[in-house]
Structure formats: structure tokens, C-alpha cells
Design an enzyme around this catalytic site. Structure first.
Site, PDB file in Angstrom:
ATOM      1  CG  ASN A  24       6.742   3.368   5.295  1.00 44.90           C
ATOM      2  OD1 ASN A  24       6.081   3.557   4.294  1.00 44.90           O
ATOM      3  ND2 ASN A  24       6.347   3.715   6.492  1.00 44.90           N
ATOM      4  CG  HIS A  49       3.685   4.787   9.160  1.00 43.26           C
ATOM      5  ND1 HIS A  49       3.022   3.832   8.406  1.00 43.26           N
ATOM      6  CD2 HIS A  49       4.098   5.717   8.262  1.00 43.26           C
ATOM      7  CE1 HIS A  49       3.030   4.179   7.129  1.00 43.26           C
ATOM      8  NE2 HIS A  49       3.678   5.335   7.009  1.00 43.26           N
ATOM      9  CG  HIS A 108       7.514   7.765   5.464  1.00 40.96           C
ATOM     10  ND1 HIS A 108       7.403   7.289   4.178  1.00 40.96           N
ATOM     11  CD2 HIS A 108       6.292   7.605   6.029  1.00 40.96           C
ATOM     12  CE1 HIS A 108       6.157   6.874   3.969  1.00 40.96           C
ATOM     13  NE2 HIS A 108       5.457   7.058   5.080  1.00 40.96           N
ATOM     14  NE  ARG A 123      -1.085   2.501   2.864  1.00 39.67           N
ATOM     15  CZ  ARG A 123      -0.489   3.613   3.285  1.00 39.67           C
ATOM     16  NH1 ARG A 123      -0.416   4.672   2.501  1.00 39.67           N
ATOM     17  NH2 ARG A 123       0.068   3.672   4.481  1.00 39.67           N
ATOM     18  CG  ASP A 124       3.408   4.284   2.937  1.00 44.63           C
ATOM     19  OD1 ASP A 124       3.895   4.990   2.042  1.00 44.63           O
ATOM     20  OD2 ASP A 124       3.284   4.682   4.103  1.00 44.63           O
ATOM     21  CB  CYS A 174       2.681  10.401   1.367  1.00 44.15           C
ATOM     22  SG  CYS A 174       0.978  11.009   1.288  1.00 44.15           S
TER      23      CYS A 174
HETATM   24  P1  HMG Z   1     -12.988  14.537  -2.520  1.00 41.52           P
HETATM   25  O1  HMG Z   1     -12.703  14.922  -3.948  1.00 41.52           O
HETATM   26  O2  HMG Z   1     -13.112  15.629  -1.493  1.00 41.52           O
HETATM   27  O3  HMG Z   1     -14.244  13.548  -2.404  1.00 41.52           O
HETATM   28  O4  HMG Z   1     -11.844  13.530  -2.083  1.00 41.52           O
HETATM   29  P2  HMG Z   1     -15.770  13.735  -2.678  1.00 41.52           P
HETATM   30  O5  HMG Z   1     -16.485  13.040  -1.576  1.00 41.52           O
HETATM   31  O6  HMG Z   1     -16.091  15.169  -2.976  1.00 41.52           O
HETATM   32  O7  HMG Z   1     -15.962  12.874  -4.018  1.00 41.52           O
HETATM   33  C1  HMG Z   1     -15.331  13.247  -5.236  1.00 41.52           C
HETATM   34  C2  HMG Z   1     -15.263  12.029  -6.159  1.00 41.52           C
HETATM   35  O8  HMG Z   1     -14.455  11.001  -5.548  1.00 41.52           O
HETATM   36  C3  HMG Z   1     -16.607  11.382  -6.420  1.00 41.52           C
HETATM   37  O9  HMG Z   1     -16.544  10.801  -7.715  1.00 41.52           O
HETATM   38  C4  HMG Z   1     -16.647  10.269  -5.403  1.00 41.52           C
HETATM   39  O10 HMG Z   1     -17.498   9.230  -5.777  1.00 41.52           O
HETATM   40  C5  HMG Z   1     -15.212   9.800  -5.392  1.00 41.52           C
HETATM   41  P3  HMG Z   1     -17.116  11.551  -9.027  1.00 41.52           P
HETATM   42  O11 HMG Z   1     -18.577  11.788  -8.720  1.00 41.52           O
HETATM   43  O12 HMG Z   1     -16.333  12.814  -9.156  1.00 41.52           O
HETATM   44  O13 HMG Z   1     -16.860  10.563 -10.127  1.00 41.52           O
HETATM   45  N1  HMG Z   1     -14.827   9.155  -4.138  1.00 41.52           N
HETATM   46  C6  HMG Z   1     -14.272   7.922  -4.056  1.00 41.52           C
HETATM   47  N2  HMG Z   1     -13.936   7.022  -4.977  1.00 41.52           N
HETATM   48  C7  HMG Z   1     -13.412   5.869  -4.549  1.00 41.52           C
HETATM   49  N3  HMG Z   1     -13.174   5.583  -3.247  1.00 41.52           N
HETATM   50  C8  HMG Z   1     -13.497   6.462  -2.303  1.00 41.52           C
HETATM   51  C9  HMG Z   1     -14.070   7.695  -2.682  1.00 41.52           C
HETATM   52  N4  HMG Z   1     -14.501   8.771  -1.992  1.00 41.52           N
HETATM   53  C10 HMG Z   1     -14.956   9.657  -2.883  1.00 41.52           C
HETATM   54  N5  HMG Z   1     -13.246   6.160  -1.018  1.00 41.52           N
HETATM   55  C11 HMG Z   1     -11.012  11.714  -0.756  1.00 41.52           C
HETATM   56  C12 HMG Z   1     -11.797  13.016  -0.758  1.00 41.52           C
HETATM   57  C13 HMG Z   1     -10.721  11.344   0.673  1.00 41.52           C
HETATM   58  C14 HMG Z   1     -11.822  10.630  -1.452  1.00 41.52           C
HETATM   59  C15 HMG Z   1      -9.691  11.948  -1.549  1.00 41.52           C
HETATM   60  O14 HMG Z   1      -9.061  13.064  -1.029  1.00 41.52           O
HETATM   61  C16 HMG Z   1      -8.768  10.764  -1.477  1.00 41.52           C
HETATM   62  O15 HMG Z   1      -9.034   9.711  -2.074  1.00 41.52           O
HETATM   63  N6  HMG Z   1      -7.618  10.911  -0.790  1.00 41.52           N
HETATM   64  C17 HMG Z   1      -6.720   9.806  -0.537  1.00 41.52           C
HETATM   65  C18 HMG Z   1      -5.296  10.289  -0.580  1.00 41.52           C
HETATM   66  C19 HMG Z   1      -4.399   9.127  -0.292  1.00 41.52           C
HETATM   67  O16 HMG Z   1      -4.703   7.964  -0.534  1.00 41.52           O
HETATM   68  N7  HMG Z   1      -3.181   9.436   0.244  1.00 41.52           N
HETATM   69  C20 HMG Z   1      -2.220   8.446   0.558  1.00 41.52           C
HETATM   70  C21 HMG Z   1      -2.585   7.594   1.745  1.00 41.52           C
HETATM   71  S1  HMG Z   1      -2.262   8.377   3.296  1.00 41.52           S
HETATM   72  C22 HMG Z   1      -0.593   8.098   3.580  1.00 41.52           C
HETATM   73  O17 HMG Z   1       0.108   7.614   2.722  1.00 41.52           O
HETATM   74  C23 HMG Z   1      -0.043   8.389   4.941  1.00 41.52           C
HETATM   75  C24 HMG Z   1       0.177   7.145   5.792  1.00 41.52           C
HETATM   76  O18 HMG Z   1       1.080   6.243   5.171  1.00 41.52           O
HETATM   77  C25 HMG Z   1       0.782   7.558   7.149  1.00 41.52           C
HETATM   78  C26 HMG Z   1       1.950   8.517   6.955  1.00 41.52           C
HETATM   79  O19 HMG Z   1       2.994   8.132   6.425  1.00 41.52           O
HETATM   80  O20 HMG Z   1       1.742   9.673   7.311  1.00 41.52           O
HETATM   81  C27 HMG Z   1      -1.126   6.409   6.085  1.00 41.52           C
HETATM   82 MG    MG Z   2       3.242   6.483   5.119  1.00 40.45          MG
END
Ligand code: HMG
Ligand code: MG
Length: 313
Positions: free
Chosen positions: A251, A209, A211, A14-15, A242
Site C-alpha cells: 500500500n 485504498h 497499492h 493486516r494488509d 495481496c
Molecule cells: P473455502 O475453502 O471456499 O471455504 O474458502 P469453505 O467454507 O469451503 O471452508 C473450507 C475450510 O476453511 C473449512 O475448514 C472451514 O472451516 C475453513 P476444514 O473443514 O477444511 O478444516 N474456513 C475458515 N477458517 C477460518 N476462518 C474462516 C473460515 N472460513 C472457512 N473465516 C474463504 C473461502 C473465504 C474462507 C477463503 O477463500 C479465505 O480465507 N480467503 C481469504 C483470502 C484473503 O485473506 N485474502 C487477502 C485479504 S483481501 C485483500 O488483501 C484485499 C484488500 O486489501 C483490498 C485490496 O487491496 O484490494 C482488502
Molecule cells: Mg490491499
């Protein structure tokens, strides 16, 4: 007191793979998960149910979840940012995770960039996710990004982290993962943050966690071990980053953590040689040598040229 056993969650699929510019086929992700399982990993973060517009690399989430073998005793988790993500994760019983991870941030700026809402709004989005996940019998882990520093806001204080820890606890999140997204933490700073998490969560439900952007991750893990913390995320071959934290590298490599822990007489249940094979496999897919120092050293000792290990597979 130092723990005698540590649980590692491999977050590489995933990450790690969420951050790769080149496409990685679902079959290769599945093979990576299988190799991690063969190496003895009991917890694997497989994918995320996020918007494919935001993170196209994870668009094959259900295909990967359906394709993996599910040996007893291995827990597979997925990230879910909202109800839509949870519903997608639960649609197909054959793709059902054992755990879900909600991910918030200690910094307002990062919360907006990563999940497009404020910290307070994120908690309101997570609230029904936690309730529905519990109803479905799933454990919920919480990840708190930017717990030591933020790429947009800079300094993040332990008070800011504790606020989010408290909010996550209040909505029923079972586990508190403290994440140094950009790898700027150093041991005493990390301990100060962990102390805040431990005010609200028991030792068994707090993890780190880290990095490794500034080369501090192993030192930070050691600092956590000194506090008795025995649950860490790590990423095979040091994959990761990220997409919403520019310059954040991978990581800490699982191989390096396992080498350190085994050297300290701390059990992990992981077979380091098999883990090195998993790291060499995915590095080959990506066409580059593993980032793991221990991985490279052990491959060299076997007489495998490290470049050859990353020369495509
Ligand atoms: P948004 O644009 O504000 O969402 O995104 P919305 O609710 O306004 O919806 C917009 C569109 O997205 C719609 O589709 C929804 O259906 C769709 P459209 O009508 O335009 O075709 N949608 C989705 N589709 C699939 N799955 C969903 C979903 N939700 C809405 N769950 C949202 C808000 C949270 C969805 C967006 O910002 C997002 O997907 N962000 C994820 C970013 C991400 O994955 N970042 C990396 C992971 S975090 C990380 O790596 C850190 C970590 O490792 C710890 C660390 O190291 O710090 C965990
Ligand atoms: Mg991370």
C-alpha cells in the site's frame, strides 16, 4: 473543495503482514499496533479472520487482538469473509473488534481466486455477516478489490465497480472502500470510479485504498482529495500486497501520505516522527529498509543509516 482533515486507517498489520513470507511473531504485531497508536493513528486494521490454510500469516488473529491495548478513541478493525470469520472475531470479548470489513471484488476472476466464490455468492455470504455485525453493534466497512484493474481479467470498468457498490449498499454495508489492488489506477480513472461510489454512499463513507505498485498512489489520493474524499487506507513503511494478486506491492506508505497532507496544511492527528519510528521498527523486524520515501528521508536526516533501520530488531 479540499478537506481540512483526513482520517487514515493504517492497514499495515493486516494488509502488510498477511503478505510476508517470513513469520512475524504475534508479540511483534502487537508492538507494531502499539507504536501506531503512539503515533496518533485512530483507526488500525489489525488482522483478518480468514482461513489459516489460505493465509497462514493471520492465524494468530485472536492472540493479536487479545494482546493489544485498547485506548479510548482508537478503532480496531478486522477482515471477515464469512459468518465463520465473524463468529471467530466475536468469540472472545477481550478480542472483540470495533469494526469488521467484508471484502469483495469488482472482478469475477479475482473474487474466485481470493475468496473462492463469485461476486454474487460473495454478497450472499456477506448479507448475514452484515446483519449479525450490526446486531452486535459493530460498523461494517466494505472493500471492493480490483476497482481499477484485475491481475487475471485485466480491464475493470466503472460499471462493474458500481454494480458491487450497489450490492454492498443493498445489504447494509456502512462504508465503501474502493481498492486498487494492483496499483494500476491513474488519477482521472480513479476519479471516475469514485464518482460511482459517491452515487450510493455519502462522502464521509467513501475511502480509497491504493497499492503503490506503479507509483501512482499519492497522485490518486490527491485526485480523491480534489473530490473532497477524506478517508484513506495506508500502510506504515509501505508494507503490503495481496497473496492472491501476484506482483502487487505494498500500500501507499502512511509516512508518505502524512508528509504530503501536512505539507498541504491538511490535519491528520498523526505525529510523523513517531510514525517513522513505527515504520523503522517493523522494517527492522522484517530485516529490510522501509519502503516509505518520507520515512527513509527522515531517518537519514536524523543520521540513522537507512540500512541500519532495517537491520533486525
Ligand atoms: P473455502 O475453502 O471456499 O471455504 O474458502 P469453505 O467454507 O469451503 O471452508 C473450507 C475450510 O476453511 C473449512 O475448514 C472451514 O472451516 C475453513 P476444514 O473443514 O477444511 O478444516 N474456513 C475458515 N477458517 C477460518 N476462518 C474462516 C473460515 N472460513 C472457512 N473465516 C474463504 C473461502 C473465504 C474462507 C477463503 O477463500 C479465505 O480465507 N480467503 C481469504 C483470502 C484473503 O485473506 N485474502 C487477502 C485479504 S483481501 C485483500 O488483501 C484485499 C484488500 O486489501 C483490498 C485490496 O487491496 O484490494 C482488502
Ligand atoms: Mg490491499
Amino acid at each position: 473543495m479540499m478537506p481540512t482533515h483526513v482520517t487514515l486507517v493504517d492497514v499495515g498489520p493486516r494488509d502488510g503482514l498477511q503478505n510476508e513470507a517470513q513469520p512475524v511473531a504475534a508479540a511483534q504485531k502487537i508492538e507494531l499496533v502499539h507504536r501506531l497508536q503512539a503515533a496518533g493513528l485512530k483507526e488500525i486494521e489489525v488482522t483478518s479472520y480468514v482461513s489459516p490454510k489460505w493465509v497462514p500469516q493471520m492465524a494468530d488473529n485472536a492472540e493479536v487482538m487479545r494482546g493489544i491495548r485498547r485506548p479510548p478513541g482508537v478503532r480496531h478493525s478486522v477482515l471477515v469473509p464469512n459468518m465463520k470469520g465473524l463468529e471467530a472475531a466475536l468469540t472472545d470479548p477481550a478480542a472483540r473488534p470495533d469494526e469488521v470489513v467484508v471484502f469483495g471484488a469488482a472482478s469475477e476472476a479475482f473474487s474466485r481466486r481470493n475468496i473462492n466464490c463469485s461476486v454474487a455468492e460473495s454478497i450472499e455470504r456477506f448479507r448475514p455477516v452484515v446483519a449479525a455485525a450490526h446486531e452486535a453493534g459493530l460498523k461494517v466497512r466494505g472493500a471492493i478489490s480490483c476497482a481499477v484493474g484485475c491481475p487475471y481479467q485485466g480491464e475493470v470498468t466503472p460499471d462493474e465497480v458500481e454494480l458491487v457498490v450497489r450490492l454492498m449498499k443493498a445489504i447494509g454495508v456502512d462504508h465503501c472502500g474502493i481498492a486498487d489492488t494492483i496499483g494500476v489506477g491513474t488519477p482521472r480513472r480513479v476519479q471516475a470510479v469514485m464518482e460511482r461510489a459517491l452515487k450510493h454512499y455519502p462522502l464521509v463513507e467513501v475511502s480509497g485504498h491504493f497499492h503503490d505498485t506503479y507509483g501512482q498512489a499519492l497522485a490518486n489520493i490527491y485526485a480523491c482529495l480534489e473530490m473532497g474524499i477524506h478517508h484513506f487506507d495506508a500502510s506504515v513503511a509501505g508494507l503490503g500486497g495481496c497473496p492472491y494478486a501476484k506482483g502487487a506491492t505494498g500500500n501507499v506508505a502512511t509516512e508518505d501520505v502524512v508528509f504530503m497532507l501536512h505539507g498541504m496544511g491538511i490535519a491528520t492527528g498523526i505525529d510523523l516522527d513517531a510514525l517513522v519510528d513505527a515504520g523503522a521498527y517493523i522494517s527492522g523486524v522484517l530485516g529490510r529498509p522501509p519502503v516509505s520515501r518520507a520515512g527513509k528521508a527522515l531517518l537519514a536526516k536524523r543520521g540513522v543509516a537507512v540500512e541500519a533501520a532495517g537491520a533486525g530488531a
